[in-house]
Scaffold this motif. Structure first.
Motif, PDB file in Angstrom:
ATOM      1  N   LEU A 114       0.874  -1.190   0.235  1.00 16.30           N
ATOM      2  CA  LEU A 114      -0.174   0.163  -0.014  1.00 16.30           C
ATOM      3  C   LEU A 114       0.945   1.227   0.031  1.00 16.30           C
ATOM      4  CD1 LEU A 114      -2.896  -0.761   2.618  1.00 16.30           C
ATOM      5  CD2 LEU A 114      -3.017  -0.330   0.249  1.00 16.30           C
ATOM      6  N   LEU A 115       1.939   1.238   0.911  1.00 14.55           N
ATOM      7  CA  LEU A 115       2.737   2.368   0.872  1.00 14.55           C
ATOM      8  C   LEU A 115       3.533   2.612  -0.486  1.00 14.55           C
ATOM      9  CD1 LEU A 115       3.847   4.451   2.966  1.00 14.55           C
ATOM     10  CD2 LEU A 115       5.700   2.892   3.372  1.00 14.55           C
ATOM     11  N   LEU A 116       3.925   1.510  -1.025  1.00 11.39           N
ATOM     12  CA  LEU A 116       4.455   1.772  -2.537  1.00 11.39           C
ATOM     13  C   LEU A 116       3.655   2.276  -3.406  1.00 11.39           C
ATOM     14  CD1 LEU A 116       6.563  -1.527  -2.920  1.00 11.39           C
ATOM     15  CD2 LEU A 116       7.430   1.008  -2.851  1.00 11.39           C
ATOM     16  N   GLY A 117       2.209   1.963  -3.285  1.00 15.21           N
ATOM     17  CA  GLY A 117       1.168   2.380  -4.183  1.00 15.21           C
ATOM     18  C   GLY A 117       1.103   3.875  -3.813  1.00 15.21           C
ATOM     19  N   VAL A 118       0.989   4.371  -2.524  1.00 12.05           N
ATOM     20  CA  VAL A 118       0.768   5.735  -2.143  1.00 12.05           C
ATOM     21  C   VAL A 118       2.057   6.685  -2.716  1.00 12.05           C
ATOM     22  CG1 VAL A 118       0.747   7.268  -0.027  1.00 12.05           C
ATOM     23  CG2 VAL A 118      -0.414   5.158  -0.156  1.00 12.05           C
ATOM     24  N   ASP A 119       3.330   6.128  -2.549  1.00  8.73           N
ATOM     25  CA  ASP A 119       4.326   6.673  -2.989  1.00  8.73           C
ATOM     26  C   ASP A 119       4.374   7.187  -4.402  1.00  8.73           C
ATOM     27  OD1 ASP A 119       5.715   6.989  -0.622  1.00  8.73           O
ATOM     28  OD2 ASP A 119       6.709   4.907  -0.772  1.00  8.73           O
ATOM     29  N   TYR A 120       3.782   6.109  -5.255  1.00  7.16           N
ATOM     30  CA  TYR A 120       3.743   6.279  -6.748  1.00  7.16           C
ATOM     31  C   TYR A 120       2.825   7.252  -7.005  1.00  7.16           C
ATOM     32  CZ  TYR A 120       3.636   5.051 -11.466  1.00  7.16           C
ATOM     33  OH  TYR A 120       3.831   4.944 -12.776  1.00  7.16           O
ATOM     34  N   LEU A 121       1.425   7.231  -6.211  1.00  8.79           N
ATOM     35  CA  LEU A 121       0.490   8.112  -6.663  1.00  8.79           C
ATOM     36  C   LEU A 121       0.916   9.560  -6.227  1.00  8.79           C
ATOM     37  CD1 LEU A 121      -2.662   5.869  -5.827  1.00  8.79           C
ATOM     38  CD2 LEU A 121      -1.805   6.262  -7.984  1.00  8.79           C
ATOM     39  N   SER A 122       1.749   9.468  -5.080  1.00 13.41           N
ATOM     40  CA  SER A 122       2.004  11.057  -4.606  1.00 13.41           C
ATOM     41  C   SER A 122       2.878  11.741  -5.581  1.00 13.41           C
ATOM     42  CB  SER A 122       2.644  11.019  -3.109  1.00 13.41           C
ATOM     43  OG  SER A 122       2.735   9.537  -2.805  1.00 13.41           O
ATOM     44  N   GLN A 123       3.387  11.084  -6.665  1.00 12.85           N
ATOM     45  CA  GLN A 123       4.286  11.676  -7.546  1.00 12.85           C
ATOM     46  C   GLN A 123       3.544  12.430  -8.745  1.00 12.85           C
ATOM     47  OE1 GLN A 123       7.430   9.000  -8.796  1.00 12.85           O
ATOM     48  NE2 GLN A 123       7.208   7.775  -7.047  1.00 12.85           N
ATOM     49  N   GLY A 124       2.380  12.373  -8.381  1.00 10.38           N
ATOM     50  CA  GLY A 124       1.492  12.924  -9.434  1.00 10.38           C
ATOM     51  C   GLY A 124       0.649  11.836 -10.390  1.00 10.38           C
ATOM     52  N   ILE A 125      -0.426  12.161 -10.569  1.00  9.80           N
ATOM     53  CA  ILE A 125      -1.346  11.264 -11.203  1.00  9.80           C
ATOM     54  C   ILE A 125      -1.763  11.707 -12.618  1.00  9.80           C
ATOM     55  CG2 ILE A 125      -3.597   9.941 -11.018  1.00  9.80           C
ATOM     56  CD1 ILE A 125      -3.692  10.688  -8.092  1.00  9.80           C
ATOM     57  N   LEU A 126      -1.048  10.791 -13.582  1.00 11.11           N
ATOM     58  CA  LEU A 126      -1.291  11.146 -15.110  1.00 11.11           C
ATOM     59  C   LEU A 126      -2.345  10.187 -15.446  1.00 11.11           C
ATOM     60  CD1 LEU A 126       2.507  11.039 -15.943  1.00 11.11           C
ATOM     61  CD2 LEU A 126       1.057  13.207 -15.386  1.00 11.11           C
ATOM     62  N   PRO A 127      -3.212  10.805 -16.150  1.00 10.93           N
ATOM     63  CA  PRO A 127      -4.417  10.245 -16.414  1.00 10.93           C
ATOM     64  C   PRO A 127      -4.352   8.939 -17.443  1.00 10.93           C
ATOM     65  CG  PRO A 127      -5.008  12.529 -16.754  1.00 10.93           C
ATOM     66  CD  PRO A 127      -3.584  12.498 -16.332  1.00 10.93           C
ATOM     67  N   ASP A 128      -3.076   9.135 -18.331  1.00 11.23           N
ATOM     68  CA  ASP A 128      -2.989   8.191 -19.273  1.00 11.23           C
ATOM     69  C   ASP A 128      -1.676   7.227 -18.851  1.00 11.23           C
ATOM     70  OD1 ASP A 128      -1.195  10.208 -19.297  1.00 11.23           O
ATOM     71  OD2 ASP A 128      -0.882  10.409 -21.528  1.00 11.23           O
ATOM     72  N   ASP A 129      -1.465   7.197 -17.482  1.00  9.20           N
ATOM     73  CA  ASP A 129      -0.431   6.348 -17.070  1.00  9.20           C
ATOM     74  C   ASP A 129      -0.924   4.970 -17.129  1.00  9.20           C
ATOM     75  OD1 ASP A 129       1.416   4.842 -15.500  1.00  9.20           O
ATOM     76  OD2 ASP A 129       1.652   6.532 -13.839  1.00  9.20           O
ATOM     77  N   PRO A 130      -0.275   4.308 -17.925  1.00  3.77           N
ATOM     78  CA  PRO A 130      -0.593   2.746 -18.167  1.00  3.77           C
ATOM     79  C   PRO A 130      -0.391   1.840 -16.854  1.00  3.77           C
ATOM     80  CG  PRO A 130       1.602   3.166 -19.174  1.00  3.77           C
ATOM     81  CD  PRO A 130       0.856   4.534 -18.673  1.00  3.77           C
ATOM     82  N   ASN A 131       0.397   2.238 -15.959  1.00  2.00           N
ATOM     83  CA  ASN A 131       0.528   1.825 -14.453  1.00  2.00           C
ATOM     84  C   ASN A 131      -0.601   1.751 -13.478  1.00  2.00           C
ATOM     85  OD1 ASN A 131       2.956   0.788 -15.272  1.00  2.00           O
ATOM     86  ND2 ASN A 131       4.088   2.480 -14.218  1.00  2.00           N
ATOM     87  N   LEU A 132      -1.477   2.657 -13.753  1.00  2.00           N
ATOM     88  CA  LEU A 132      -2.416   3.135 -12.819  1.00  2.00           C
ATOM     89  C   LEU A 132      -3.319   1.905 -12.506  1.00  2.00           C
ATOM     90  CD1 LEU A 132      -3.698   6.840 -13.428  1.00  2.00           C
ATOM     91  CD2 LEU A 132      -2.277   5.698 -11.457  1.00  2.00           C
ATOM     92  N   PRO A 133      -3.984   1.307 -13.541  1.00  2.00           N
ATOM     93  CA  PRO A 133      -5.054   0.215 -13.169  1.00  2.00           C
ATOM     94  C   PRO A 133      -4.258  -0.837 -12.273  1.00  2.00           C
ATOM     95  CG  PRO A 133      -4.982   0.826 -15.568  1.00  2.00           C
ATOM     96  CD  PRO A 133      -3.928   1.353 -15.143  1.00  2.00           C
ATOM     97  N   THR A 134      -2.876  -1.311 -12.613  1.00  2.00           N
ATOM     98  CA  THR A 134      -2.265  -2.207 -12.158  1.00  2.00           C
ATOM     99  C   THR A 134      -1.911  -1.839 -10.335  1.00  2.00           C
ATOM    100  OG1 THR A 134      -1.095  -2.673 -13.928  1.00  2.00           O
ATOM    101  CG2 THR A 134      -0.063  -3.811 -11.718  1.00  2.00           C
ATOM    102  N   ILE A 135      -1.584  -0.489 -10.291  1.00  2.00           N
ATOM    103  CA  ILE A 135      -1.338  -0.250  -8.990  1.00  2.00           C
ATOM    104  C   ILE A 135      -2.617  -0.221  -8.094  1.00  2.00           C
ATOM    105  CG2 ILE A 135      -0.704   2.061  -7.672  1.00  2.00           C
ATOM    106  CD1 ILE A 135       1.361   2.373  -9.925  1.00  2.00           C
ATOM    107  N   LEU A 136      -3.698   0.414  -8.686  1.00  2.00           N
ATOM    108  CA  LEU A 136      -4.987   0.537  -7.696  1.00  2.00           C
ATOM    109  C   LEU A 136      -5.361  -0.902  -7.538  1.00  2.00           C
ATOM    110  CD1 LEU A 136      -6.752   3.330  -9.524  1.00  2.00           C
ATOM    111  CD2 LEU A 136      -5.553   3.198  -7.537  1.00  2.00           C
ATOM    112  N   GLN A 137      -5.104  -1.954  -8.704  1.00  2.23           N
ATOM    113  CA  GLN A 137      -5.620  -3.175  -8.455  1.00  2.23           C
ATOM    114  C   GLN A 137      -4.951  -3.757  -7.170  1.00  2.23           C
ATOM    115  OE1 GLN A 137      -8.020  -5.064  -9.172  1.00  2.23           O
ATOM    116  NE2 GLN A 137      -7.589  -6.803  -8.513  1.00  2.23           N
ATOM    117  N   GLN A 138      -3.394  -3.765  -7.259  1.00  2.00           N
ATOM    118  CA  GLN A 138      -2.595  -4.235  -6.402  1.00  2.00           C
ATOM    119  C   GLN A 138      -3.018  -3.561  -5.031  1.00  2.00           C
ATOM    120  OE1 GLN A 138      -0.506  -6.659  -6.341  1.00  2.00           O
ATOM    121  NE2 GLN A 138       0.199  -6.758  -8.420  1.00  2.00           N
ATOM    122  N   MET A 139      -3.344  -2.392  -4.799  1.00  2.00           N
ATOM    123  CA  MET A 139      -3.608  -1.883  -3.425  1.00  2.00           C
ATOM    124  C   MET A 139      -5.037  -2.141  -2.912  1.00  2.00           C
ATOM    125  SD  MET A 139      -2.651   2.058  -4.191  1.00  2.00           S
ATOM    126  CE  MET A 139      -2.547   2.771  -2.753  1.00  2.00           C
TER     127      MET A 139
END
Lengths: 128, 430
Positions: free
Chosen positions: B177-202
């Motif tokens: 969860l912390l890694l997910g938060v770290d990633y998202l805190s760097q800014g959320i880009l709508p077209d970031d292909p990693n987003l679905p994976t990160i949210l799913q993992q969290m």
């Protein structure tokens, strides 16, 4: 050239998110290995500049892998950062972290900023 | 010596109390022997010519009269198992009396002849016995409750053993969860292909932490024995989740052989988990210095065909040939059981572990839990290779209340016990 980092941890989700973070923040080429039994082969193939190694894993644990690397003259110089949830984060002082070397231990959950600093120090030392 | 005086001395020397009353003369007593004087403490000269109403309380006399009339109606000897009279000195005397209707054809007189035996002592000892029996039943119930408390105490020990592992298992999803938060805190880009994976993992991480914490809470809860039809496979799954850390850490491989379509078994899930945790952790510890660490959990259904002598007394007592049972075996690849320990494994406080590593209650409590499930637990060496095998045999039919433990506290029971003793004593002295 991007530095090569290998993540060895049986938790696929963890390695995946750590890889995404590292690749987003720094100029790193990150590979993951979730099967400890395949770790040595992956190390030989990938030739990482640094290994982030989980301690508690099924198959071979972090200690086993480290011991085997030390026995292999071609691999023994690769710096290793051990990651473990077994250590309480309060037990690790900043001073201990500054002692960069091949036997770093960082607590889980991973403090990303701390990890980046440690990686920076290890990699700059290696380049000297 | 006339006939009547002969009869009189015969009657007076009988070891039983004897009286006769003349129904046709208002139930007045015409015979009252020595023993009857003793038992009633009423001398013959006062009793003869009087009836029950002259001698006893109205209440008692009414009762005697009712019995007399019933004897007359039936026209034959009738036993009155317990009559109570209160003597002059206020002592309660319990009498067993046989009343015989006598019809003298010649004179037309109708008599009731009674032969009484003082059974006060027997009544007293029977009451005492009843009282002791009630105490025994209560003590037994208390014992069962104490056993439940012991089971709970042992469970707390297991929780202690599991705690570090459970903490580790919760730390992992937290780290994710912390890694997910770290990633998202760097800014959320709508077209970031990693987003679905990160949210799913969290999302999965939260679910995982929740499951393990819930598992521990369910396991810790103290309850009276509550058995429900349970799927054995789900219990095994919960146990492996709780013990996951110990399994991974010890580098043990686990092989599951759970036969499909096992019938539901009637289990207290939390207590049964306790047994399995115990057996699994024991097996892991036993394999500590073994080359290969392999744990097999095997469950299957069987119809007992031959409950033979070598099954042991408990099995013979609980199961019969033709019974449908579920058998669960946990096999390890450790060194097995030392012959010198074999007979003591289930003794309370017997342990082969170092001081502080275990109280030695685990197996004795485990066996007790299985017995509360009308099943058996045995531990033997494997015959196929090195290692020990723990075997649990459980009935599949829903048992008739062989064991029933009410969910009451010991205090409540004690109070109940003292209350009921009080009321009894009052009854006896009143």
């Amino acid at each position: 050239m991007a530095h090569k980092i290998l993540l060895i941890d049986d938790e696929a989700g963890f390695t995946q998110l750590l890889k995404m973070n590292l690749e987003r923040i720094g100029d790193y080429e990150v590979e993951m290995e979730n099967d400890s039994l395949k770790a040595l082969a992956t190390i030989r193939r990938f030739q990482p500049d640094v290994i982030l190694l989980d301690v508690v894993m099924p198959g071979l644990d972090g200690g086993d892998i480290q011991a085997r690397l030390q026995d292999d003259s071609k691999l023994s110089s690769i710096p290793i950062v051990m990651l473990t949830a077994l250590v309480d984060s309060t037990e690790l002082s900043e001073g201990a972290v500054a002692q960069a070397g091949s036997q770093m231990i960082l607590p889980k959950p991973v403090d990303l900023q701390l990890l980046l600093r440690v990686l920076g120090e290890i990699l700059s030392k290696a380049e000297e | 010596m006339g006939n009547s005086s002969v009869i009189e001395s015969v009657l007076d020397n009988l070891p039983v109390a004897l009286f006769a009353k003349e129904v046709t003369d208002n139930f007045r007593f015409v015979v009252w022997n020595k023993k009857q004087e003793e038992v009633t403490t009423i001398p013959a000269e006062r009793a003869l010519g009087k009836n029950d109403y002259d001698l006893f309380s109205n209440e008692s006399a009414d009762y005697f009269r009712k019995v007399d009339q019933s004897v007359l109606r039936r026209g034959k000897a009738t036993e009155v198992p317990e009559e109570i009279i209160t003597t002059e000195n206020q002592r309660e005397v319990h009498l067993r009396t046989i009343k015989i209707p006598v019809h003298d054809q010649e004179t037309g007189r109708i008599l009731i002849v009674g032969i009484s035996e003082d059974v006060s002592e027997q009544v007293q000892s029977r009451r005492q016995l009843d009282r002791l029996n009630r105490h025994l039943l209560r003590a037994n119930e208390e014992l069962q409750i104490t056993q439940l408390q012991l089971i709970q105490a042992e469970k707390l020990e297991s929780i202690g053993r599991l705690a570090a592992g459970v903490a580790h298992e919760v730390k992992n999803p937290l780290g994710l969860l912390l890694l997910g938060v770290d990633y998202l805190s760097q800014g959320i880009l709508p077209d970031d292909p990693n987003l679905p994976t990160i949210l799913q993992q969290m999302r999965e991480a939260v679910g995982r932490a929740d499951r393990i914490v819930r598992g521990l809470v369910d396991f810790s809860s103290q309850r009276a024995l509550t058995r429900e039809p349970t799927d054995l496979a789900s219990v095994i799954e919960a146990v492996l989740l709780l013990a996951k850390h110990e399994i991974v850490r010890s580098n043990t491989t686990v092989e599951l052989q759970i036969r499909d379509g096992l019938p539901l078994v009637f289990l207290d899930m939390s207590k049964f988990e306790q047994v399995l945790i115990n057996l699994v952790i024991n097996a892991i510890q036993a394999m500590e210095s073994s080359e290969s660490r392999h744990l097999t959990i095997h469950a299957w259904e069987e119809i007992l065909s031959n409950v033979s002598r070598n099954e042991g007394a408990r099995t013979r007592e609980l199961f019969r040939s033709g019974d449908r049972v579920v058998i669960l075996e946990i096999r390890d690849s450790g060194p097995g059981i030392a012959p010198s320990d074999a007979n003591r494994l289930f003794d309370p406080f017997f342990t082969t572990k170092a001081t502080g590593k275990g109280t030695g209650l685990g197996l004795s409590v485990a066996r007790r839990i299985i017995e509360l499930h009308s099943g058996t637990l045995s531990l033997k060496n494997r015959t196929d290779e090195s290692g020990a095998v723990a075997r649990i045999v459980l009935p599949t039919k829903i048992p008739t209340s062989r064991v029933s433990i009410r969910s009451v506290s010991v205090e409540a029971l004690k109070e109940e016990a003292s209350n009921s003793v009080d009321t009894k004593t009052k009854k006896l002295t009143s």
